[in-house]
Write a protein that holds these residues in place. Structure first.
Motif, mmCIF file in Angstrom:
data_model
loop_
_atom_site.group_PDB
_atom_site.id
_atom_site.type_symbol
_atom_site.label_atom_id
_atom_site.label_comp_id
_atom_site.label_asym_id
_atom_site.label_seq_id
_atom_site.Cartn_x
_atom_site.Cartn_y
_atom_site.Cartn_z
ATOM 1 N N ALA A 6 4.530 26.373 32.904
ATOM 2 C CA ALA A 6 5.519 27.447 32.828
ATOM 3 C C ALA A 6 6.123 27.558 31.426
ATOM 4 C CB ALA A 6 6.619 27.222 33.857
ATOM 5 N N ARG A 7 5.523 26.885 30.446
ATOM 6 C CA ARG A 7 5.982 26.884 29.064
ATOM 7 C C ARG A 7 7.405 26.362 28.955
ATOM 8 N NH1 ARG A 7 4.001 32.303 26.286
ATOM 9 N NH2 ARG A 7 6.171 32.747 26.661
ATOM 10 N N VAL A 8 7.655 25.280 29.648
ATOM 11 C CA VAL A 8 8.939 24.598 29.612
ATOM 12 C C VAL A 8 8.693 23.193 29.101
ATOM 13 C CG1 VAL A 8 10.810 23.679 31.027
ATOM 14 C CG2 VAL A 8 9.856 25.932 31.543
ATOM 15 N N ASP A 9 9.461 22.781 28.121
ATOM 16 C CA ASP A 9 9.382 21.410 27.642
ATOM 17 C C ASP A 9 10.455 20.606 28.359
ATOM 18 O OD1 ASP A 9 7.325 21.781 25.822
ATOM 19 O OD2 ASP A 9 8.691 22.350 24.209
ATOM 20 N N VAL A 10 10.069 19.474 28.917
ATOM 21 C CA VAL A 10 11.018 18.578 29.568
ATOM 22 C C VAL A 10 11.177 17.373 28.657
ATOM 23 C CG1 VAL A 10 11.485 17.157 31.601
ATOM 24 C CG2 VAL A 10 10.312 19.368 31.861
ATOM 25 N N VAL A 11 12.408 17.136 28.214
ATOM 26 C CA VAL A 11 12.685 16.052 27.288
ATOM 27 C C VAL A 11 13.613 15.065 27.979
ATOM 28 C CG1 VAL A 11 13.658 15.450 25.043
ATOM 29 C CG2 VAL A 11 12.485 17.649 25.350
ATOM 30 N N ALA A 12 13.209 13.814 28.031
ATOM 31 C CA ALA A 12 14.049 12.774 28.631
ATOM 32 C C ALA A 12 14.735 12.009 27.509
ATOM 33 C CB ALA A 12 13.201 11.840 29.474
ATOM 34 N N ASP A 13 16.025 11.751 27.680
ATOM 35 C CA ASP A 13 16.788 11.005 26.686
ATOM 36 C C ASP A 13 17.814 10.171 27.416
ATOM 37 O OD1 ASP A 13 17.680 10.409 23.927
ATOM 38 O OD2 ASP A 13 19.495 11.459 24.571
ATOM 39 N N ASP A 14 17.996 8.931 26.978
ATOM 40 C CA ASP A 14 18.960 8.048 27.639
ATOM 41 C C ASP A 14 20.379 8.228 27.117
ATOM 42 O OD1 ASP A 14 18.883 6.889 25.151
ATOM 43 O OD2 ASP A 14 18.078 4.975 25.833
ATOM 44 N N GLY A 15 20.581 9.175 26.206
ATOM 45 C CA GLY A 15 21.918 9.441 25.698
ATOM 46 C C GLY A 15 22.234 8.769 24.381
ATOM 47 N N GLU A 16 21.463 7.777 23.992
ATOM 48 C CA GLU A 16 21.745 7.034 22.772
ATOM 49 C C GLU A 16 21.585 7.896 21.514
ATOM 50 O OE1 GLU A 16 22.962 3.897 22.551
ATOM 51 O OE2 GLU A 16 23.080 4.013 24.729
ATOM 52 N N ASP A 17 20.567 8.750 21.502
ATOM 53 C CA ASP A 17 20.254 9.534 20.313
ATOM 54 C C ASP A 17 20.504 11.016 20.564
ATOM 55 O OD1 ASP A 17 19.486 9.671 17.667
ATOM 56 O OD2 ASP A 17 17.365 9.936 18.157
ATOM 57 N N PHE A 18 21.476 11.320 21.424
ATOM 58 C CA PHE A 18 21.683 12.706 21.819
ATOM 59 C C PHE A 18 22.020 13.644 20.665
ATOM 60 C CE2 PHE A 18 24.275 16.274 23.072
ATOM 61 C CZ PHE A 18 23.371 16.944 23.867
ATOM 62 N N PRO A 19 22.903 13.297 19.725
ATOM 63 C CA PRO A 19 23.218 14.260 18.657
ATOM 64 C C PRO A 19 21.981 14.726 17.891
ATOM 65 C CG PRO A 19 24.833 12.510 18.670
ATOM 66 C CD PRO A 19 23.740 12.100 19.631
ATOM 67 N N ARG A 20 21.094 13.819 17.552
ATOM 68 C CA ARG A 20 19.861 14.200 16.835
ATOM 69 C C ARG A 20 18.980 15.058 17.729
ATOM 70 N NH1 ARG A 20 14.886 13.201 16.851
ATOM 71 N NH2 ARG A 20 14.952 11.520 18.345
ATOM 72 N N LEU A 21 18.850 14.667 18.989
ATOM 73 C CA LEU A 21 18.031 15.412 19.929
ATOM 74 C C LEU A 21 18.583 16.817 20.149
ATOM 75 C CD1 LEU A 21 15.669 15.471 21.942
ATOM 76 C CD2 LEU A 21 17.249 14.557 23.649
ATOM 77 N N ALA A 22 19.879 16.955 20.296
ATOM 78 C CA ALA A 22 20.500 18.263 20.518
ATOM 79 C C ALA A 22 20.270 19.173 19.315
ATOM 80 C CB ALA A 22 21.982 18.106 20.803
ATOM 81 N N ASP A 23 20.381 18.639 18.110
ATOM 82 C CA ASP A 23 20.140 19.436 16.912
ATOM 83 C C ASP A 23 18.683 19.899 16.856
ATOM 84 O OD1 ASP A 23 22.764 19.157 16.125
ATOM 85 O OD2 ASP A 23 22.352 17.481 14.755
ATOM 86 N N MET A 24 17.753 18.994 17.187
ATOM 87 C CA MET A 24 16.329 19.343 17.189
ATOM 88 C C MET A 24 16.040 20.441 18.212
ATOM 89 S SD MET A 24 13.078 18.677 18.933
ATOM 90 C CE MET A 24 13.628 17.510 20.097
ATOM 91 N N LEU A 25 16.630 20.324 19.409
ATOM 92 C CA LEU A 25 16.411 21.333 20.443
ATOM 93 C C LEU A 25 16.994 22.679 20.031
ATOM 94 C CD1 LEU A 25 17.156 19.206 23.633
ATOM 95 C CD2 LEU A 25 14.918 20.060 22.885
#
Length: 170
Positions: A6-25
């Protein structure tokens, strides 16, 4: 990250690196939906444009929603809570009283309430009406309608918050 048909990316994160992940998303996607682990909740809320509160149609729904609304207000997210969309999931004749109680808690405290009916297809337990192995399972028409209404409420809010200023005199 895991990509689906369905052209959806599912990204799992344990919360430790959330700021970097949120910026990338945010750089890659115009729309990101996050269901955070409890440890990452406040970091997600600090960056959220919209909030969808989901409660099962159960005797605990009203208390759960009241506690959530109270916590959001006490922690500085009252405005986000007021713009939230509340989804009551698994609505049936049997849960009608629970649904009415839950809705009475959030009515006037959120932007919209959407009821999603019980659908065997979404249950972890197979139901008698589910499709056989050679048939493609489909949601009941009422369930599709409820999810379409939810999408409409969310898209309307996105469109309203991203309106380009008009150019007067040009």
């Amino acid at each position: 990250a895991e990509q689906h048909a369905a052209r959806v990316d599912v990204v799992a994160d344990d919360g430790e690196d959330f700021p970097r992940l949120a910026d990338m998303l945010a750089e890659r996607y115009t729309l990101t939906m996050i269901d955070p682990a409890p440890t990452g909740l406040t970091r997600v809320l600090a960056r959220a444009d919209q909030l969808v509160l989901v409660a099962p149609a159960s005797p605990d729904a009203a208390t759960s929603l009241a506690n959530t609304q109270q916590w959001l207000g006490a922690h500085g997210y009252g405005e986000l809570a007021a713009r939230a969309v509340t989804v009551v999931n698994g609505v049936s004749k049997r849960t009608k009283d629970d649904v009415v109680r839950a809705e009475s808690v959030v009515r006037g405290r959120c932007r919209a309430i959407v009821r999603v009916p019980w659908d065997d297809l979404l249950s972890s337990r197979p139901g008698p009406d589910q499709a056989g192995p050679d048939q493609q399972p489909t949601l009941q028409p009422q369930t599709r309608l409820a999810y379409t209404a939810l999408a409409g409420v969310l898209v309307k809010s996105l469109a309203a918050s991203h309106v380009e200023p008009s150019r007067e005199g040009t």
